[in-house]
Every structure is written in structure tokens, then in C-alpha cells.
Design a protein around this motif. Structure first.
Motif, mmCIF file in Angstrom:
data_model
loop_
_atom_site.group_PDB
_atom_site.id
_atom_site.type_symbol
_atom_site.label_atom_id
_atom_site.label_comp_id
_atom_site.label_asym_id
_atom_site.label_seq_id
_atom_site.Cartn_x
_atom_site.Cartn_y
_atom_site.Cartn_z
ATOM 1 N N TYR A 90 57.049 -56.272 52.433
ATOM 2 C CA TYR A 90 55.780 -56.303 51.706
ATOM 3 C C TYR A 90 54.665 -55.803 52.620
ATOM 4 N N ILE A 135 49.408 -55.050 46.863
ATOM 5 C CA ILE A 135 50.542 -55.333 47.727
ATOM 6 C C ILE A 135 51.677 -54.407 47.318
ATOM 7 N N ASP A 136 52.247 -53.688 48.287
ATOM 8 C CA ASP A 136 53.355 -52.781 48.034
ATOM 9 C C ASP A 136 54.662 -53.422 48.499
ATOM 10 N N GLU A 137 55.719 -53.224 47.733
ATOM 11 C CA GLU A 137 57.033 -53.760 48.069
ATOM 12 C C GLU A 137 58.026 -52.609 48.260
ATOM 13 N N ASP A 168 62.304 -51.741 49.623
ATOM 14 C CA ASP A 168 63.591 -52.356 49.907
ATOM 15 C C ASP A 168 63.974 -52.111 51.366
ATOM 16 N N ARG A 199 57.935 -51.663 43.973
ATOM 17 C CA ARG A 199 56.851 -51.955 43.043
ATOM 18 C C ARG A 199 55.596 -52.260 43.840
ATOM 19 N N ALA A 200 54.481 -52.328 43.155
ATOM 20 C CA ALA A 200 53.214 -52.764 43.741
ATOM 21 C C ALA A 200 52.532 -53.661 42.731
ATOM 22 N N THR A 232 51.974 -55.177 37.570
ATOM 23 C CA THR A 232 52.999 -54.669 38.472
ATOM 24 C C THR A 232 53.366 -53.262 38.035
ATOM 25 N N LEU A 291 55.419 -64.615 54.303
ATOM 26 C CA LEU A 291 56.365 -65.116 53.316
ATOM 27 C C LEU A 291 56.881 -66.472 53.769
ATOM 28 N N LEU A 339 54.612 -65.464 48.552
ATOM 29 C CA LEU A 339 53.817 -64.553 49.367
ATOM 30 C C LEU A 339 52.398 -65.086 49.539
ATOM 31 N N LEU A 384 56.627 -65.003 43.606
ATOM 32 C CA LEU A 384 57.254 -63.722 43.297
ATOM 33 C C LEU A 384 58.487 -63.948 42.426
#
Length: 323
Positions: free
Chosen positions: A2, A11-13, A15, A22-23, A44, A69, A75, A94
Motif C-alpha cells: 500500500y 491510497i494505491d494498492e 500485488d 486498486r486505489a 475504489t 497495517l 490500514l 479493508l
């Protein structure tokens, strides 16, 4: 992974392979895109995203910077006191369908009418309360002006630690204020820390010990930091248990093997002063001995990195050669 995307107020996610997932933030999904809502509030986005709308409503972000986290995957995000930030920390639950606002803490974030004070929760909102920005304060559970740095962290028991001026505050996962570690000592091992603004903060995930640095400008005329070094702190006693020698400390990270990583920011020294060095990362072991130096000069000098994190293990597919 994150990322607190301060410039885009979201917030950007990603992998483990670096692929965008996603953000989330206010109105991050363009009209008609997946994730768009009629209210254009907390959204989102996945395939098409835009910058979030800055503000201080529940779940809205204004200058997000610190991020952490807990063990359940919740978060926590701190919002800078600069950049129209809200002097507050928000918690998001989340879920696979997207984030949900859980609470916000900060001076006067709950504006009533039922529970006015320094904690605003989703339950209070359901009862009709309003939640907004915090303001600068020095009382329990309140925050003073913050530097642009990473100064929030969670402990093994999911205690939230927030660095502040002359103290580190502790909160329950519910947002309830627990206590503060006051900086009222002389700064030597066995004493409480000396007064100052926390600039970097990390928690050892095994021992629960805290590591922090002070936020201080570097004196270019003397080539010395006003408050150098990184300090190891026992959160139970509030006493220092070690000092790591670092010329100009910035952000800090720990791993599950009791290693500590510190950004040692560039020293801007005129001439051929032997103390000059570029941005670099130092690694220390649990005894406080420096064991490695990374990226010496590989970062953009003049602008120091503002985030640092570690991974406990690499994916098995990477193999031992990548370790």
C-alpha cells in the motif's frame, strides 16, 4: 503493498509482483468507470483512476503520508499538517469489495452533536455525528504540527504508535487513547528520550521495541545534524535501551529477523569535508552494530526518500539466487 499517494490524495494498492490492484479515495473513479458512485465519495478504482478529491470528510484524504497495517490487515493513514492536511489519523477496514471508514482520531475530529471530541467512529456517524479535520493540540490523543515523514507504526499487539512533538502516543485498535511515552529525559541509555519532534518511527515485530529518529534540519555550515542517531526505546518502561549511530537519519524500517534499516540522508557539506555522503541505507543488527550499507549514492541527491519497508520473505518462485 500500500502506498500513500500524497499528490493524488489516495491510497494505491499493488500485488507482490508490482502490478496495480486498486486505489481508493474520494471520487477516484471517473464518471462511468468501474467503481464510480453517484455520491462521488469514498470510491475504489481498478482499471481507470483519477486523483482523489482532497478534503476532511470521513474517509476523505488530504495529504496522506504515514501508513501502517495491523495483523488483521486494517490500514492506518496519517494526514500531514501541511498540504491542507487534517491533523488526524484515519483507520480503514479493508475488504475484497473495497475499504470502509472505521474511525478518525485528532483534536476535535468529532464535531457532535452526540460524541464531540477527539475520536470519530463509523458508529458515531450512524448516530448522526459529523466528522471532519482535526486541529493542532497537545492534550492526550491530540497531535501537534507534523513533519513530512513516516511516523506511525503498529506493534505486535496491534497497538498504534503515533510520533508527535516530545512524545510517542499509543492507541487501541478501536481508536481509544491508551497512553504516551513522554520525552522528558536526557537522552542517554537508561533514561527517557530528550524533548524533540519525532521524524521516523518503526516497531520491531518480534520484541515490540520502538526505533525512532528526530525530525531536524541539517546544518550545512557545520556538516552536523541537530539531532543525529536512531534511538531504541522500550515502550513499557519509556526508557532508551540503545542508540544507533546515524549521521542524518530519516525513515526507519524493521524486519522479522531483528534487523533495523535506516535512511541516512545526504549530508550537504561544502568542499571536501570527509563527513559528506550521499543518500544511503544502513542496516543494523539487534545488538546495534552496523552490518551493511546499501544504495550508497543510487538515490536522487537533493531529495531524500520518504518511505522504507521490508519484506519477511521473497516469493518461492524467485529462488535462492534472488535472495
Amino acid at each position: 503493498l500500500y502506498v500513500a499517494d500524497q499528490g493524488n490524495n489516495r491510497i494505491d494498492e499493488f500485488d507482490a509482483w508490482g502490478q496495480f490492484v486498486r486505489a481508493f479515495g474520494w471520487d477516484v473513479a471517473p464518471n462511468g468507470a468501474p467503481g464510480d458512485t453517484a455520491s462521488d465519495e469514498l470510491e475504489t478504482c481498478t482499471t481507470v483512476c483519477q486523483a482523489g478529491v482532497s478534503g476532511h470528510a470521513p474517509g476523505q484524504l488530504a495529504g496522506p503520508q504515514g501508513i501502517a497495517l495491523d495483523s488483521e490487515g486494517n490500514l492506518y493513514v496519517s494526514e500531514s499538517s501541511c498540504c491542507n492536511g487534517g491533523y488526524r489519523v484515519q483507520k480503514f477496514d479493508l475488504t475484497p469489495s473495497g475499504p470502509a471508514f472505521a474511525w478518525a482520531i485528532g483534536t476535535g475530529v468529532d464535531q457532535g452533536p452526540h460524541h464531540p471530541g477527539d475520536l470519530c467512529t463509523a458508529a458515531y456517524l450512524a448516530e448522526g455525528d459529523s466528522c471532519g479535520a482535526g486541529s493542532e493540540g497537545t492534550g492526550p490523543g491530540q497531535f501537534s504540527g507534523w513533519p513530512i515523514s513516516s511516523f506511525i507504526a503498529t506493534g505486535p499487539d496491534d497497538t498504534l504508535y503515533v510520533g508527535d512533538k516530545n512524545r510517542i502516543e499509543e492507541f487501541e485498535p478501536s481508536g481509544a487513547y491508551k497512553t504516551a511515552i513522554d520525552f522528558t529525559g536526557g537522552g542517554a541509555v537508561g533514561e527517557a528520550p530528550e524533548p524533540g519532534q519525532v521524524g521516523g518511527l518503526a516497531v520491531d515485530p518480534s520484541s515490540g521495541d520502538l526505533y525512532f529518529s528526530y525530525a531536524s534540519a541539517f546544518n550545512t555550515s557545520t556538516a552536523e545534524a541537530q539531532q543525529p542517531d536512531v534511538y531504541e526505546l522500550d515502550p513499557v518502561t519509556g526508557k532508551l535501551t540503545g542508540i544507533l549511530p546515524v549521521d542524518n537519519p530519516g525513515v526507519i524500517a524493521t524486519d522479522g529477523a531483528e534487523a533495523i534499516f535506516v535512511l541516512d540522508k545526504e549530508i550537504f557539506a561544502a568542499g571536501q569535508d570527509p563527513r559528506y555522503h550521499p543518500n544511503r541505507i544502513l542496516e543494523f543488527d539487534s545488538a546495534g552494530e552496523q552490518v551493511a550499507l546499501f544504495a550508497n549514492g543510487e538515490f536522487n541527491n537533493g531529495i531524500s526518500p520518504t518511505g522504507l519497508a521490508t519484506g519477511s520473505a521473497l516469493p518461492e518462485q524467485w529462488g535462492s539466487a534472488a535472495r
